[in-house]
Motif scaffolding. Sequence first.
Motif, mmCIF file in Angstrom:
data_model
loop_
_atom_site.group_PDB
_atom_site.id
_atom_site.type_symbol
_atom_site.label_atom_id
_atom_site.label_comp_id
_atom_site.label_asym_id
_atom_site.label_seq_id
_atom_site.Cartn_x
_atom_site.Cartn_y
_atom_site.Cartn_z
ATOM 1 N N LYS A 201 8.150 -29.727 5.832
ATOM 2 C CA LYS A 201 7.002 -28.880 5.498
ATOM 3 C C LYS A 201 6.123 -27.936 6.615
ATOM 4 O O LYS A 201 5.700 -27.045 6.081
ATOM 5 C CB LYS A 201 5.949 -30.151 4.968
ATOM 6 N N HIS A 202 6.733 -28.429 7.670
ATOM 7 C CA HIS A 202 6.026 -27.459 8.808
ATOM 8 C C HIS A 202 7.022 -27.305 9.875
ATOM 9 O O HIS A 202 7.273 -27.809 11.011
ATOM 10 C CB HIS A 202 4.848 -28.398 9.535
ATOM 11 N N GLU A 203 7.716 -26.215 9.507
ATOM 12 C CA GLU A 203 9.071 -25.728 10.140
ATOM 13 C C GLU A 203 8.669 -25.442 11.815
ATOM 14 O O GLU A 203 9.814 -25.675 12.519
ATOM 15 C CB GLU A 203 9.714 -24.493 9.599
ATOM 16 N N ALA A 204 7.878 -25.119 11.938
ATOM 17 C CA ALA A 204 7.250 -24.697 13.535
ATOM 18 C C ALA A 204 7.443 -25.801 14.269
ATOM 19 O O ALA A 204 7.593 -26.046 15.582
ATOM 20 C CB ALA A 204 5.854 -24.241 13.503
ATOM 21 N N LEU A 205 7.521 -27.157 13.773
ATOM 22 C CA LEU A 205 7.497 -28.472 14.440
ATOM 23 C C LEU A 205 8.855 -28.604 15.026
ATOM 24 O O LEU A 205 9.080 -29.288 15.952
ATOM 25 C CB LEU A 205 7.289 -29.604 13.536
ATOM 26 N N LEU A 206 9.654 -27.815 14.305
ATOM 27 C CA LEU A 206 11.274 -28.175 15.068
ATOM 28 C C LEU A 206 11.466 -27.810 16.430
ATOM 29 O O LEU A 206 12.162 -28.303 16.905
ATOM 30 C CB LEU A 206 12.298 -27.461 14.063
ATOM 31 N N SER A 207 10.581 -26.669 16.837
ATOM 32 C CA SER A 207 10.917 -26.163 18.144
ATOM 33 C C SER A 207 10.229 -27.277 19.320
ATOM 34 O O SER A 207 10.564 -27.222 20.362
ATOM 35 C CB SER A 207 10.191 -24.840 18.528
ATOM 36 N N GLN A 208 9.369 -28.038 18.739
ATOM 37 C CA GLN A 208 9.036 -29.306 19.682
ATOM 38 C C GLN A 208 9.854 -30.383 19.462
ATOM 39 O O GLN A 208 9.219 -31.468 20.372
ATOM 40 C CB GLN A 208 7.478 -29.211 19.096
ATOM 41 N N VAL A 209 10.698 -30.762 18.712
ATOM 42 C CA VAL A 209 11.538 -31.974 18.657
ATOM 43 C C VAL A 209 12.366 -31.777 19.941
ATOM 44 O O VAL A 209 13.098 -30.800 20.165
ATOM 45 C CB VAL A 209 12.291 -31.796 17.462
ATOM 46 N N PRO A 210 12.247 -32.878 20.919
ATOM 47 C CA PRO A 210 13.062 -32.907 21.941
ATOM 48 C C PRO A 210 14.767 -32.949 21.510
ATOM 49 O O PRO A 210 15.139 -33.107 20.496
ATOM 50 C CB PRO A 210 12.832 -34.263 22.696
ATOM 51 N N GLU A 211 15.465 -31.955 22.683
ATOM 52 C CA GLU A 211 16.748 -31.742 22.351
ATOM 53 C C GLU A 211 17.685 -33.176 22.147
ATOM 54 O O GLU A 211 17.137 -33.990 22.876
ATOM 55 C CB GLU A 211 17.154 -31.038 23.331
ATOM 56 N N ASN A 212 18.675 -33.095 21.306
ATOM 57 C CA ASN A 212 19.417 -34.286 21.378
ATOM 58 C C ASN A 212 18.601 -35.251 20.425
ATOM 59 O O ASN A 212 19.241 -36.652 20.447
ATOM 60 C CB ASN A 212 20.071 -34.833 22.593
ATOM 61 N N SER A 213 17.509 -35.252 19.915
ATOM 62 C CA SER A 213 16.933 -36.049 19.142
ATOM 63 C C SER A 213 18.036 -36.313 17.637
ATOM 64 O O SER A 213 18.747 -35.274 17.629
ATOM 65 C CB SER A 213 15.557 -35.517 18.638
ATOM 66 N N ILE A 214 17.705 -37.513 17.037
ATOM 67 C CA ILE A 214 18.460 -37.680 16.083
ATOM 68 C C ILE A 214 17.735 -37.814 14.672
ATOM 69 O O ILE A 214 17.102 -38.583 14.604
ATOM 70 C CB ILE A 214 19.277 -39.281 16.429
#
Length: 490
Positions: free
Chosen positions: A347-360
């Motif tokens: 729903k909020h695609e902008a959040l993707l850039s905040q997800v830590p790398e290598n999250s699952i």
Amino acid sequence: MQKILTGAQVKELDANHVKITGQSSLKLMESAGQSFVNWFLDQGYSKEKKILIAVGAGNNGGDGLVIARLLVERQYQVRIIDCFGSIDRFSPDALSNFNLLPKSVQVVKLNPDIFKDYAILIDAYLGVGLRGELRESAIDTIQSLNLFQGVKISIDIPAGLPSEGVGNTELCFQANWTVTFEFPKLALLLPENTWIVGELIYAKIKVDAEAFDQMETSYYFLEKKDIPALHKHFTRFSYKGDLGKVLLIGGGPGKMGAIILSCKSAMRTGSGLVTCHIEESERAIIQTAVPEAMASWGLIANPEYYDALGIGPGWGTDNRLRQFQQLLEDFNKPMVIDADGINLLAKHEALLSQVPENSILTPHIGEFERLVGNCQGHLERLSKAKLFAMEHKLIIVLKGANTVVSLPDGKQIFNSSGTQYMATGGSGDVLTGMITSYLGMGYDPVNAALCGVYHHGLAGEIASKSKFRGTIASDIIDAIPETYSQLRIA
């Protein structure tokens, strides 16, 4: 991990094996036939059951001829169905095995009348060498073979099924069993081909490992033998802090079951300390259901205290956005995001850039398509999962019959464990707890995902041995300890 190659690469692989080992291609064909027969004998088929083998002109037909000879040596009654037309069309190795057939083996033309009194039909017609559209004569042959009413078994891949594509059930041999050699061909792992492939069996023929090293692929197959090396090992001096402090966030009113399952599975997987962050109104539920866990509610004051976070099971999406944003700001280590956590990202695609790398991320098909858009079949899902993982530097665990783990480097790893009896509510919540547990123990995120996926599937296999369709998610949790026993993980 076992590489998954294309049908076109199989011939090159065989040539590499022959060059490296000095073993003839004829011996490799013998190994394939023997591997099939070993599986066949394990099924306990009576020698009173007569067998037909539909043989084509290529090396798949050669495998069928080896199998015919080996079965006759074991006193089975076997007939060959001529799908090759003329012995002049045989590949060299197929011709050699045709000449080795016992004189008692009859070769007959294909006619549905010959099916009478035969209990088993083995498809050794086309194999992985299929290229382009089927000839009309091949379509007629396959459709005639499909009229057989007994047990139907395909060697390596059902006739008419493209090695990397989706088959038309009317144009493919419809097997009850497919016994594939050395590695599964991609088509055998696609859900659209279920009614063509039937039950899938993996038969090893001991192709030299160095022969695989020379082959390029982005597809891999996760097997039992791969798992021990992925695990961390703990000593008798390890204490609960060493085994990870994990926080599981979810469980809104009416959906506490999801977070309870995640919490219990994290404990059973081996986490030292598990905390469930829930609504305050639900705290009595969690503390009663899982007395070994702790509960928290309200503001998460110090998320960095935890070694791993798992977010989403039963959480809901209403009024969760701000809390999710805060977590992404405050916690900079890889995390596990499932269910409503994924729905919030969609729903909020902008959040993707905040997800830590290598999250699952652990979506089922519906959640995945909310994230990336509608897909026309599983091949497109695999393509989008690969691109998504690479673009966002995340690990995507696309759940299904052969769960696929897509990595940021472009690799896609198919899981070999699991059973259809795991298709039950809460099974995914169990997986979330397991992967979060491994992440909390300090596993590399890739290893955490792979160990979680494999142990989850194996626990499902163990739980369903006695319960079959009656298997529920709690049964999977109860079986987790036995997975360590079977894999000899201390």
